[in-house]
Motif scaffolding. Structure first.
Motif, PDB file in Angstrom:
ATOM      1  N   VAL A   1       0.833  -1.204   0.000  1.00 59.54           N
ATOM      2  CA  VAL A   1       0.000   0.000   0.000  1.00 59.54           C
ATOM      3  C   VAL A   1       0.870   1.257   0.000  1.00 59.54           C
ATOM      4  O   VAL A   1       0.632   2.200  -0.758  1.00 59.54           O
ATOM      5  CB  VAL A   1      -0.949  -0.003   1.211  1.00 59.54           C
ATOM      6  CG1 VAL A   1      -1.656   1.340   1.355  1.00 59.54           C
ATOM      7  CG2 VAL A   1      -1.978  -1.123   1.076  1.00 59.54           C
ATOM      8  N   ALA A   2       1.904   1.249   0.840  1.00 57.90           N
ATOM      9  CA  ALA A   2       2.729   2.454   0.985  1.00 57.90           C
ATOM     10  C   ALA A   2       3.394   2.856  -0.318  1.00 57.90           C
ATOM     11  O   ALA A   2       3.431   4.043  -0.668  1.00 57.90           O
ATOM     12  CB  ALA A   2       3.782   2.233   2.076  1.00 57.90           C
ATOM     13  N   GLU A   3       3.932   1.890  -1.072  1.00 61.50           N
ATOM     14  CA  GLU A   3       4.633   2.269  -2.294  1.00 61.50           C
ATOM     15  C   GLU A   3       3.667   2.766  -3.366  1.00 61.50           C
ATOM     16  O   GLU A   3       4.060   3.526  -4.251  1.00 61.50           O
ATOM     17  CB  GLU A   3       5.489   1.107  -2.820  1.00 61.50           C
ATOM     18  CG  GLU A   3       4.746  -0.036  -3.472  1.00 61.50           C
ATOM     19  CD  GLU A   3       4.370   0.251  -4.916  1.00 61.50           C
ATOM     20  OE1 GLU A   3       5.059   1.034  -5.578  1.00 61.50           O
ATOM     21  OE2 GLU A   3       3.350  -0.321  -5.369  1.00 61.50           O
ATOM     22  N   ALA A   4       2.400   2.366  -3.279  1.00 52.98           N
ATOM     23  CA  ALA A   4       1.400   2.839  -4.238  1.00 52.98           C
ATOM     24  C   ALA A   4       0.789   4.178  -3.831  1.00 52.98           C
ATOM     25  O   ALA A   4       0.080   4.795  -4.629  1.00 52.98           O
ATOM     26  CB  ALA A   4       0.294   1.793  -4.404  1.00 52.98           C
ATOM     27  N   GLN A   5       1.035   4.605  -2.613  1.00 50.02           N
ATOM     28  CA  GLN A   5       0.618   5.949  -2.211  1.00 50.02           C
ATOM     29  C   GLN A   5       1.645   6.935  -2.765  1.00 50.02           C
ATOM     30  O   GLN A   5       2.837   6.812  -2.480  1.00 50.02           O
ATOM     31  CB  GLN A   5       0.526   6.045  -0.689  1.00 50.02           C
ATOM     32  CG  GLN A   5      -0.582   5.191  -0.106  1.00 50.02           C
ATOM     33  CD  GLN A   5      -0.556   5.144   1.414  1.00 50.02           C
ATOM     34  OE1 GLN A   5       0.495   5.293   2.027  1.00 50.02           O
ATOM     35  NE2 GLN A   5      -1.714   4.932   2.030  1.00 50.02           N
ATOM     36  N   PRO A   6       1.220   7.916  -3.552  1.00 51.95           N
ATOM     37  CA  PRO A   6       2.164   8.661  -4.394  1.00 51.95           C
ATOM     38  C   PRO A   6       2.860   9.830  -3.705  1.00 51.95           C
ATOM     39  O   PRO A   6       2.821  10.975  -4.182  1.00 51.95           O
ATOM     40  CB  PRO A   6       1.260   9.144  -5.530  1.00 51.95           C
ATOM     41  CG  PRO A   6      -0.076   9.344  -4.881  1.00 51.95           C
ATOM     42  CD  PRO A   6      -0.185   8.244  -3.850  1.00 51.95           C
ATOM     43  N   SER A   7       3.517   9.572  -2.592  1.00 54.21           N
ATOM     44  CA  SER A   7       4.246  10.635  -1.912  1.00 54.21           C
ATOM     45  C   SER A   7       5.336  11.175  -2.841  1.00 54.21           C
ATOM     46  O   SER A   7       6.197  10.420  -3.303  1.00 54.21           O
ATOM     47  CB  SER A   7       4.869  10.104  -0.619  1.00 54.21           C
ATOM     48  OG  SER A   7       5.544  11.126   0.063  1.00 54.21           O
TER      49      SER A   7
END
Length: 391
Positions: A50-56
Motif C-alpha cells: 500500500v505504501a509504495e502505491a501511495q504517491p508521496s
C-alpha cells in the motif's frame, strides 16, 4: 466564459509524471508506483504494498496558459475501524514552484482496516475531480502533487488551454528513502512533508521513496535505488528496524553494508547521506516492537521491549545511531562521498520540548517544517554534503 465544452483533454502519460519509478495501466487509467514491477513482486506484506502505491512526492508537471485545470482520479482511502474518518487527501497545485491552489476529491474506494485483527475490507466507490480555477492566464509551469496518503489512479486531465510536458532537466535529482515520516505522515499536504519542503529550499527535484512502516533495508529497495538516476541520495535508517523488532545487531550491520554496496553499484561516486533516526523518546533506549494504544480515543504508540536485552543485541535508536556512525566512518575512508548525519540534528530534545510528537512517533505539520528546514540548512547549505558546486 469557459464552459466544460471548451475543455481540452490531455492524455495522462509518463512524460508528464515526476517522482514515480513505474506506472500501471488499470481499468480506470494510470496508477503511479514508487517501486518497479519486479520489486513489487517481492514485497512480503500489505503494508509496503500500500505504501509504495501511495504517491508521496509524485506529481504531474506540465506547461500551459490554462486558468482552469481539472484532474479526474479514483482515490483509495483508509479508514481505521472504530476511529473517525480521516480528511480527504489534498492535491497541491504549484505555479512556477509556488503553491497556488489546493483541492480534494470526494468519494473513491475505502480500505477499512481493523487494527485488532489486521483484517482489511475494500469498499468500492466512484471517481471524483480535483478542480483548480483562477490560475494566471500566462505561460507557466504547473505541478499537481498527488495526495501522499491516498492511492491515486489518474483518469483524465482537462484544461482550458493546451498542455505540454514540462521541460526536463535543470535541477539535480534527489533520491531519498525513509520511513513514515519521510513518507509524510501527519503532514498537512503533499508539498508540506519534510522531504518536499527540503527539496524546495534546496532547489532540487525529489524522488521520495519514504515508505510508511517499511524502511527495513529490503534488498529490492536498494536495487531500485541503484537503478534510479540520481544526483544526490539519502537514506534515513533506524526507526522501522527498531519499532518492528525486525532484526538484531548482528544482522543489522551487514544489512546496512549490503544496502550501501548495492546502491554504490549504480551510483559509485554520488553524494550519499546516511541519516539516523530523529529523536523518539519511546524508542531511544527501549527495544520494539512498537504497539498502538487507542486509550482515550486517540492513537499513541508505546515500545514493549525489555531494555535489558540490549546486551544480547536487541536494537534501540541509541544502538543503531552508534552502529551507523561506525559503519559510515569505516566506509568513508574509501568512499569520500559517503556522509553521516545524526537525525537528532534535524529533530532533537529542544525540538521535542517545543514541538512534541502527538502520537510519540510522528511529528505534526510544524514538526515537518522544522525538520525540512534543518535538513535544507545542513545538507544543501554551504559546506553541506549536497551543496551545489560553484564556479
Amino acid at each position: 466564459m469557459n464552459t466544460e465544452h471548451h475543455r481540452i483533454t490531455t492524455p495522462i502519460t509518463e512524460d508528464i509524471l515526476r517522482g514515480a519509478l513505474d506506472v500501471e495501466r488499470t481499468a480506470h487509467g494510470l496508477l503511479p508506483h514508487r517501486l518497479p514491477a519486479w520489486a513489487r513482486r517481492q514485497i512480503p506484506d500489505d503494508q509496503l504494498a500500500v505504501a509504495e502505491a501511495q504517491p508521496s512526492g509524485v506529481r504531474l508537471a506540465f506547461r500551459t496558459q490554462a486558468t482552469t485545470v481539472e484532474l479526474d482520479t479514483l482515490p483509495t482511502k483508509r479508514l481505521y475501524r472504530g476511529l473517525p474518518a480521516q480528511p480527504d487527501g489534498v492535491y497541491d497545485l504549484l505555479v512556477d514552484g509556488r503553491l497556488a491552489a489546493q483541492s480534494t476529491v470526494t468519494g473513491g474506494n475505502v480500505r477499512v482496516i481493523d487494527m485488532t485483527t489486521q483484517s482489511v475490507e475494500l469498499r468500492e466507490g466512484p471517481p471524483g475531480t480535483a478542480c483548480f480555477t483562477g490560475l494566471p492566464g500566462r505561460d507557466k509551469d504547473v505541478e499537481i502533487w498527488l495526495p501522499h496518503t491516498e492511492i491515486t489512479e489518474l483518469i483524465a486531465l482537462r484544461t482550458d488551454a493546451p498542455v505540454e510536458p514540462a521541460a526536463a532537466g535543470g535541477r539535480r535529482v534527489w533520491l531519498h528513502h525513509g520511513s513514515s515520516i519521510s513518507h509524510g505522515s501527519n503532514a498537512a499536504s503533499p508539498t508540506s512533508g519534510w522531504p518536499a519542503l527540503a527539496a524546495a529550499q534546496g532547489g532540487v527535484a525529489l524522488v521520495n521513496l519514504g515508505f510508511g512502516g517499511s524502511a527495513l533495508l529490503d534488498p529490492f529497495t536498494a536495487r531500485a535505488m541503484r537503478d534510479t538516476p540520481a544526483d544526490l541520495i539519502s537514506l534515513k535508517i533506524g526507526i522501522n528496524v527498531v519499532n518492528t523488532d525486525a532484526m538484531r545487531l548482528r544482522a543489522f550491520v551487514p544489512a546496512v553494508h549490503g544496502f550501501l554496496d548495492t546502491i554504490r553499484e549504480g551510483h559509485p561516486t554520488t553524494p550519499l547521506l546516511v541519516v539516523s533516526a530523529l529523536l523518539c523518546p519511546v524508542q531511544e533506549d527501549t527495544p520494539g516492537p512498537l504497539m498502538a494504544d487507542f486509550g482515550g480515543g486517540t492513537l499513541r504508540f508505546k515500545a514493549t521491549g525489555d531494555p535489558a536485552e540490549r546486551a544480547a543485541g536487541r536494537l534501540t535508536l541509541t544502538v543503531i545511531r552508534d552502529a551507523l556512525a561506525r559503519i559510515v566512518e569505516q566506509r568513508a575512508t574509501d568512499d569520500p562521498n559517503l556522509h553521516y548525519l545524526d537525525g537528532r540534528e534535524l529533530y532533537g530534545e529542544r525540538d521535542y520540548a517545543e514541538l512534541p510528537l502527538p502520537d510519540e512517533v510522528h511529528p505534526d505539520p510544524a514538526g515537518h517544517r522544522r525538520i525540512g528546514g534543518n535538513f535544507a540548512r545542513i545538507a544543501f547549505g554551504a559546506g553541506g554534503p549536497f551543496a551545489a558546486e560553484t564556479g
